[in-house]
Design an enzyme around this catalytic site. Structure first.
Site, mmCIF file in Angstrom:
data_model
loop_
_atom_site.group_PDB
_atom_site.id
_atom_site.type_symbol
_atom_site.label_atom_id
_atom_site.label_comp_id
_atom_site.label_asym_id
_atom_site.label_seq_id
_atom_site.Cartn_x
_atom_site.Cartn_y
_atom_site.Cartn_z
ATOM 1 N N ASN A 226 58.766 56.653 2.095
ATOM 2 C CA ASN A 226 59.809 55.403 1.653
ATOM 3 C C ASN A 226 61.126 55.537 2.388
ATOM 4 O OD1 ASN A 226 60.123 52.882 0.876
ATOM 5 N ND2 ASN A 226 61.328 53.786 -0.937
ATOM 6 N N ARG B 12 52.926 56.773 0.317
ATOM 7 C CA ARG B 12 53.028 56.483 1.506
ATOM 8 C C ARG B 12 55.060 56.588 1.190
ATOM 9 N NH1 ARG B 12 57.016 52.456 1.282
ATOM 10 N NH2 ARG B 12 57.033 51.276 -0.161
ATOM 11 N N ASN C 114 64.844 56.231 -3.133
ATOM 12 C CA ASN C 114 66.127 55.942 -1.966
ATOM 13 C C ASN C 114 66.793 56.101 -1.620
ATOM 14 O OD1 ASN C 114 64.561 53.011 -0.543
ATOM 15 N ND2 ASN C 114 64.292 53.182 -3.012
ATOM 16 N N ASP D 57 68.269 50.100 -4.120
ATOM 17 C CA ASP D 57 67.507 50.929 -3.100
ATOM 18 C C ASP D 57 68.323 51.122 -2.062
ATOM 19 O OD1 ASP D 57 65.135 50.766 -1.252
ATOM 20 O OD2 ASP D 57 64.596 48.876 -2.008
ATOM 21 N N GLU E 256 63.279 46.599 6.470
ATOM 22 C CA GLU E 256 63.618 48.397 5.460
ATOM 23 C C GLU E 256 64.422 48.660 6.180
ATOM 24 O OE1 GLU E 256 64.302 49.841 3.003
ATOM 25 O OE2 GLU E 256 62.861 49.234 1.067
HETATM 26 CA CA CA Z 1 63.792 51.065 -0.058
#
Ligand code: CA
Length: 300
Positions: A105, A103, A151, A201, A21
């Site tokens: 991101n 969590r 995102n 994303d 990522e």
């Molecule tokens: Ca992502």
């Protein structure tokens, strides 16, 4: 509009991530930063020599970015937001402390050096997350509430627009952005992506105002014109495409991260490069990333 197709090739043959990522180009060292989320791993790669440095922190890590101090990075980790210096984690904000169900991101640094980072529930509970904004004076704010898989995100060249993705919504949103205060307002749809395979994303803007978006489950990165029209597609040999950034000496290479997360053995056999980092040269130029202005007052 005809959609241009661009090819991508694997780079860094020794890098194979569980859930890659957050690719970010750091211009000061001409290196690529990225993370392996469940491994808590932060990586920095020299594409010229192939050298890859790696540091692991406790728990997960969602994002890594440069700061104004070349020896210090800012990360979005299990508990919130921290600095990383000489392998040591220095806590800046801990909004997720005591929340093992959550969590951090994706994240990015705004043109004034603030850090914006989103949270999400591990089980992707709708609306459980939010987008935080950490100002260089150390104050933490909730910029956007009720998000699911936060995102995106990136800004227009003049800083007046912020492009953002909450992945399950299958669209790219745009906010009006006040660079003087960090305030987001006027959220609206920039591009409906429900006809594109996968869910949107990570994203990055090019110097022409085009918006490049990774499609998780869609095996592609797509460019949308400043008017929100799909005009370029980069197809990858793996399905789970997570983030993209421009890099290289003249910012004309597009780097792309990918993931193996949740792929069963059969699907992994059909896409052996899942988890690799890819590179394409799509014919556009990116812009230098911003550095988190730790400890400095926000420019107004
Ligand atoms: Ca992502």
């Amino acid at each position: 509009m005809d959609v241009t197709a661009v090819l991508a090739e694997r780079v860094l043959p020794d890098v194979s991530l569980v859930h890659g990522e957050g690719v970010v180009w750091r211009p000061d060292r001409q290196r690529l930063l990225f993370v392996d989320v469940p491994e808590g791993r932060i990586l920095e790669a020299d594409l010229g020599t192939g050298e890859v440095r790696s540091v692991a922190v406790p728990g997960t890590v969602g994002a890594v970015h440069p700061t104004v101090d070349p020896d210090t990075l800012v990360i979005a980790d299990s508990d919130g937001i921290a600095l990383l210096r000489d392998g040591e984690v220095q806590r800046l904000a801990a909004p997720l402390s005591g929340r093992p169900d959550m969590r951090m991101n994706d994240a990015n640094v705004d043109p004034a050096g603030r850090y914006l980072a989103g949270s999400m529930a591990f089980d992707q509970t709708p609306g459980a997350g939010c987008l935080y904004r950490l100002d260089p004076d150390g104050t933490l704010h909730t910029a956007v509430g009720d998000t699911t898989i936060s995102n995106g995100l990136d800004w227009s060249d003049d800083g007046t627009h912020c492009y953002y993705v909450d992945s399950p919504l299958r669209r790219i949103d745009v906010f009006d952005y006040d660079v003087a205060t960090g305030a987001l307002s006027g959220r609206r749809t920039f591009a409906d992506t429900s006809t594109v395979a996968g869910i949107p994303d990570g994203l990055t803007l090019d110097a022409d105002g085009g918006v490049w978006v990774a499609f998780f489950g869609g095996g592609r990165v797509c460019r949308f014109t400043p008017d929100g029209e799909l005009d370029t597609t980069i197809e990858l040999p793996v399905s789970q495409v997570t983030s993209c950034c421009f890099g290289g000496a003249d910012l004309t290479e597009l780097f792309v991260s990918t993931s193996t997360e949740g792929l069963n053995e059969q699907r992994l056999r059909t896409q052996p490069l899942a988890g690799a980092i890819f590179r394409a040269v799509p014919g556009y130029r990116g812009r230098p990333s911003s550095a988190f202005a730790l400890g400095k007052p926000v420019a107004s």
